[in-house]
Scaffold this motif. Structure first.
Motif, short mmCIF file in Angstrom:
data_model
loop_
_atom_site.label_atom_id
_atom_site.label_comp_id
_atom_site.label_asym_id
_atom_site.label_seq_id
_atom_site.Cartn_x
_atom_site.Cartn_y
_atom_site.Cartn_z
N GLU A 89 24.95 35.67 17.34
CA GLU A 89 26.02 36.65 17.58
C GLU A 89 27.21 35.99 18.25
OE1 GLU A 89 26.32 41.12 19.40
OE2 GLU A 89 25.82 39.54 20.79
N TRP A 104 22.30 42.74 23.30
CA TRP A 104 21.28 41.74 23.01
C TRP A 104 19.93 42.40 22.75
CZ3 TRP A 104 22.54 37.79 27.51
CH2 TRP A 104 23.71 37.09 27.18
N VAL A 151 19.27 39.88 19.58
CA VAL A 151 20.06 38.66 19.47
C VAL A 151 19.25 37.47 19.99
CG1 VAL A 151 22.14 37.48 20.26
CG2 VAL A 151 22.24 39.89 19.61
N GLU A 211 23.61 33.32 21.58
CA GLU A 211 25.03 33.62 21.74
C GLU A 211 25.64 32.61 22.70
OE1 GLU A 211 28.26 37.16 22.60
OE2 GLU A 211 26.18 37.66 22.18
N ASP A 238 21.35 38.76 31.29
CA ASP A 238 19.93 38.53 31.01
C ASP A 238 19.06 39.61 31.66
OD1 ASP A 238 20.55 36.29 29.57
OD2 ASP A 238 19.88 34.85 31.09
N CYS A 246 19.36 42.91 29.81
CA CYS A 246 18.62 42.82 28.55
C CYS A 246 17.12 43.00 28.79
CB CYS A 246 18.90 41.47 27.88
SG CYS A 246 18.02 41.19 26.33
N PRO A 306 18.61 36.15 24.91
CA PRO A 306 18.75 35.09 23.91
C PRO A 306 18.96 33.73 24.54
CG PRO A 306 20.81 36.27 24.12
CD PRO A 306 19.82 36.99 24.99
N HIS A 338 21.39 30.74 25.27
CA HIS A 338 22.83 30.71 25.47
C HIS A 338 23.35 29.28 25.34
CE1 HIS A 338 20.88 33.33 28.60
NE2 HIS A 338 21.48 34.26 27.88
#
Length: 548
Positions: free
Chosen positions: A45, A251, A256, A259, A273, A276, A284, A286
């Protein structure tokens, strides 16, 4: 760059496990994540704020993510499906009126309204300001051939695709607040809510505290702009989340897996984070990249307008050269200004040329491989950008035909029709020369005058069609006889001292008005031996220093 995902070369797939280039390093993390979570589809993403037109950072983010996606495909041999989602936060409220709109006054009534509820100020037939900018984003990405899916926050909120996550956010409201409040000042803490309702009265995005959060009914209660309490369902686009919780929610909702974002987001990463995770997702992988600097070493800012725009870069060079600049050292702060363009152009063509003869292992380390998603093109570029700039400096061309006169004499059979990429480079070089190249000639001293006289005599003895190597050797022979230019730390071909770089620096300063340049023999071959002798005569006659 291709609009569709290219097929994978089996030899590249075989070499991928040992590849060291940074996209492979990041892709390996995504592979481990996919294996751990048992995923049969991986989501990459990128995010975009459509309060303004897409810019050079947007290009870099999508390009770099595409590079990681290609590396992932090679590491998994395409056994796991991949998607790249370019997400537009177009439901964000318009917090300020952009400077570049036709009428700022016309937009004042729409402040704080979602960008997709603000009229299109350019009156281009789009339903809203946000949708106009989204269309520009899609056209922008399509121009560069990216393979992606566009996603609109307005569509996702209003269609119900985020409804389950929003209800879950109500159920875990206190947990979210526990993450957010310590990041805020005391005054903001008193009024903060991660939920931003859209006022039924004005349509504005409201930054107000919640009077009640009812997870069972999926509603929130707040005081609207007229002072009355209003209860709204969070489903169906009646609310949106503050941008930090929205990051984490997205996310979790989309699943996701990767990203990247700029260093300015790094301190918020832990917040994204945690949100999420609170909402049931797995944060995800990073990748945090460094921000670009302008010519003064200051961070580039959209609001300041410093640095260089993508349109400005593309005025003087191709998108591939910009892609190379994006590929190189993304975690190092780099000056992004006009003076970096020539080097990027020539390095790009050099990497593309190298790619044609490399085995798979070497190819995976070549930036051209990553720029072109595994399919670097072949070019025939007999003249570099740096040489074209020096040719323009020496010849002051008014039309491309003047430049091509020199090129065709230097490389018979090479024409704009046979070499369209070189023809484009000629146009770029002429524009760059006209806008940026400053000539600062200096007069030669007595030692330099003798060196130039000897150089002219040496060139007179050469064949008119002497190549760059012969011309360079003739220049070196002249320099070796002059004590000032002898480099005793190196040994020349006949056992004597080598030649100091100061000799060629002198040639560029006196003859071209530049501090440095490409290999002088190559320049003289392109410009022509006789033309170079005439240039020396002009320098000795005091004409050039007078021009500078």
């Amino acid at each position: 760059m291709s609009r569709t995902l290219p097929p994978l070369d089996p030899s590249a797939v075989a070499a991928a496990p040992n590849a060291r280039a940074w996209p492979f390093e990041e892709a390996r993390k995504v592979v481990k994540r996919a294996e751990k979570l048992g995923k049969d589809e991986v989501i990459f993403e990128t995010g975009y704020g459509p309060s303004g037109l897409p810019h050079i950072g947007t290009f870099g983010e999508v390009l770099r993510t595409t590079m990681v996606r290609t590396a992932f495909r090679l590491l998994t041999n395409d056994q796991i499906r991949t998607r790249l989602i370019c997400f537009s936060d177009d439901m964000d409220g318009m917090r300020k009126i952009p400077d570049n709109v036709p009428s700022r006054e016309a937009l004042e009534p729409y402040l704080q309204m979602p960008l997709t509820a603000v009229p299109d100020p350019w009156d281009k037939g789009y339903p809203s300001f946000g949708e106009h900018n989204n269309a520009m984003l899609r056209r922008f990405l399509d121009t560069f051939g990216f393979d992606y899916e566009f996603a609109s926050a307005t569509d996702y909120y209003k269609s119900g695709r985020f409804d389950d996550m929003l209800v879950r956010a109500l159920e875990r409201y206190d947990d979210i607040m526990a993450v957010m409040l310590p990041t805020l000042g005391a005054e903001r803490q008193a009024t903060y809510s991660p939920i931003l309702p859209i006022s039924p009265i004005s349509g504005r995005v409201l930054y107000v505290p919640m009077k009640e959060v009812n997870a069972k009914d999926g509603t929130v209660t707040f005081t609207d702009e007229d002072g009355r309490d209003v209860t709204l369902p969070v489903a169906g686009g009646n609310v949106k989340l503050q941008w930090k919780p929205d990051f984490g929610m997205r996310w979790a909702a989309l699943g996701v897996d990767f990203e990247m974002f700029g260093k300015d987001h790094q301190t918020n990463q832990i917040v994204y984070d945690k949100i999420c995770s609170i909402l049931g997702g797995t944060p995800p992988e990073h990748y945090v990249y460094e921000l670009f600097l302008d010519d003064q070493g200051q961070k580039i800012s959209k609001s300041k307008g410093n640095g260089i725009s993508i349109d400005e870069w593309l005025t003087y060079a191709s998108s591939e050269s910009l892609a190379l600049f994006m590929f190189q050292k993304p975690r190092t702060a780099k000056r992004l200004y006009f003076d970096v363009i020539p080097k990027a152009v020539d390095e790009y063509f050099s990497f593309a040329a190298s790619a044609q003869g490399q085995d798979a292992a070497a190819l995976l380390e070549n930036p051209a491989f990553h720029i072109h998603s595994g399919l670097p093109p072949a070019y025939d570029m007999p003249v570099s950008f740096a040489l074209l700039l020096n040719l323009a400096t020496a010849s002051n061309p008014e039309t491309p035909e003047v430049m091509w006169g020199y090129i065709s004499a230097y490389a018979p059979g090479v024409t704009p029709q046979t070499h369209p990429h070189l023809d484009a480079l000629v146009g770029y070089a002429m524009r760059y020369f006209a806008d940026f190249v400053e000539k600062n000639y200096r007069a030669p001293d007595e030692v330099e005058r003798k060196a130039l006289e000897d150089l002219s005599e040496a060139f007179a003895a050469l064949s008119p069609d002497a190549d760059g190597e012969a011309i360079q050797n003739a220049a070196l022979d002249v320099a070796r006889e002059i004590e000032r230019y002898q480099d005793h730390s190196r040994t020349g071909p006949r056992g004597g001292p080598g030649v100091s770089g100061a000799f060629f620096q002198m040639l560029y300063q006196v003859l071209i008005g530049q501090q440095r340049g490409p290999r002088f023999g190559s320049f003289a071959a392109l410009y022509g031996v006789e033309n170079t002798r005439k240039l020396i005569a002009r320098a000795l006659g005091g004409e050039l220093a007078g021009d500078g």
